[in-house]
Design an enzyme around this catalytic site. Sequence first.
Site, PDB file in Angstrom:
ATOM      1  N   SER A 104      48.443  86.307 134.760  1.00 62.63           N
ATOM      2  CA  SER A 104      48.357  87.029 133.439  1.00 62.63           C
ATOM      3  C   SER A 104      49.687  87.249 132.875  1.00 62.63           C
ATOM      4  CB  SER A 104      47.650  87.987 133.533  1.00 62.63           C
ATOM      5  OG  SER A 104      48.749  89.295 133.762  1.00 62.63           O
ATOM      6  N   LYS A 105      49.879  87.445 131.511  1.00 57.72           N
ATOM      7  CA  LYS A 105      51.106  87.731 130.855  1.00 57.72           C
ATOM      8  C   LYS A 105      51.875  88.758 131.145  1.00 57.72           C
ATOM      9  CE  LYS A 105      50.134  89.828 126.535  1.00 57.72           C
ATOM     10  NZ  LYS A 105      49.912  90.071 125.180  1.00 57.72           N
ATOM     11  N   ARG A 106      51.173  90.053 131.816  1.00 56.98           N
ATOM     12  CA  ARG A 106      51.659  90.911 132.518  1.00 56.98           C
ATOM     13  C   ARG A 106      52.456  90.905 133.558  1.00 56.98           C
ATOM     14  NH1 ARG A 106      52.121  94.824 128.571  1.00 56.98           N
ATOM     15  NH2 ARG A 106      50.744  94.453 127.181  1.00 56.98           N
ATOM     16  N   ASP A 107      51.973  89.889 134.504  1.00 59.15           N
ATOM     17  CA  ASP A 107      52.292  89.761 135.723  1.00 59.15           C
ATOM     18  C   ASP A 107      53.747  89.380 135.878  1.00 59.15           C
ATOM     19  OD1 ASP A 107      49.930  90.080 136.833  1.00 59.15           O
ATOM     20  OD2 ASP A 107      49.326  88.053 136.915  1.00 59.15           O
TER      21      ASP A 107
END
Length: 507
Positions: A264-267
């Site tokens: 995901s974009k936060r990973d």
Amino acid sequence: MTKNIRVRFAPSPTGPLHIGGVRTALYNYLFAKKNNGDFILRIEDTDQTRFVTGAEEYIIESLEWCGLKFDEGVHISGPHAPYRQSERKELYKEYADLLLAKGFAYYAFDSSEELETLRKEYESKKETFFYSSKTRLNLNNSLTISESEVKQKLLSGEKYVIRIKIPENEQIVVNDQIRGVVTFDSSLLDDKVLYKSDGMPTYHLANVVDDHLMEITHVIRGEEWLPSAPLHVLLYRYLGWEKEMPQFAHLPLLLKPDGNGKLSKRDGDRLGFPVFPLQWIDPKTKEIYSGYKESGYFPEAFINMLALLGWNPGTEQEIFNLQQLIEAFTIDRVGKSGSKFDPEKAKWFNHQYIQKKDNKTLAYLFAPVLIEKNISADIKYVEEVCGLMKERINFMSEMWDKSAFFFTAPSVYDPKLIKDKWKENSAQILTLFSENIVNLQNHNIDSIDAFINEFLTTNQLGKGQLMPLLRLCLVGNSTGPDITQIISFIGKTESINRINNCIQKVK
Ligand code: GLU
């Protein structure tokens, strides 16, 4: 005659393009170019509520950085312009009307509050509400109210949506190039909204209409769209386009490094690697997400790494330039299961590409750092340093830390190295060495090697009594290549200066 292959990358401008999206674009590109086909960029911006400023520009810039050139698209136009769905708005109504006329779609007037109440009611019975053959006849739509009532509602400007009428108990077959035949039970699908009274189609209608009008032959997209595929198949059928329906290929997900779920974009920033091609600054929160470009990756390395995340060439070969990828790529070698993202492998690819660059190019990339550090050095010398040190780095940004001593004398000396290696007679040995090295005639490695060996033998010293001290003087710590190599680069005069300096300081 076989049809010209045409594929499209169709992102929604809802934020920056994630590396999974770049991979989808890449596979589309490789497939098109392998088959002498066209690669098209279409912007799917029908959901204006999710529009993010700057996202479209970001997508275009990212793919340009990757070297993926489009044949047609929102930024370069082409025979099927416009390529931005919001600019094609007028065109979709006709197809919604056609579906209504054929009885494959219907008007629905239920308000969002009414639907929400129903959803809650079902939830309390531990059931899920969806608009379908089972529920539609109890709801507020053109199947349950009279024609004149419908007309009147439309005339009075009442809000409506047009929904597809999903058939009951039908098996819908999607022939997927990666997954094979996938069958869906229509009873599990809902009557998706195709069109809204604000004059905007939804993704499903716009996507199918545009793929048809733009003569797309292959739809290669992320696996998250597989559940929509049966709906799309029905739309092609109902619009009378089933014969020319594109072939589908749904790509497996990119997974987190531990394999637990979608990347995901936060990973990325959480786990210490970028998940976006370019740095992205969220226009609302001003939060900064790191990018591959800014982190020092070469676009060729990035693309090479991405290509192999889900596709394999069937050989041991790992290094491919874009042209080689085009030649090797086939959809049947795309795997079915998700691919774990491996940040270490990404670095490995960049390392490989640094090794492939010639020293001139590396020196050119390194030059701005030297200027910033106020170092003036002969360009040939910089090239040689780059050539020697490139095997020790993954990114050009590491070059200065690894090779500063080739350009400037150390100003600090590692206390641990001093503690371990500096003995009572160390200053004496070093002085003797610097007095002797004056006589060194030749700066090539062999001569320096021979000189050091002779010095050690004559003075009955072991390597361990000299070499770490020399390293301390010349580098300041225990890193760097072979001492002979360092002396050969910086020369005897500079070596003598550094030795004398070090003796002074350490004393
Ligand atoms: N607009 C969709 C997306 O953002 C495209 C899906 C498709 O390729 O059909 O992913």
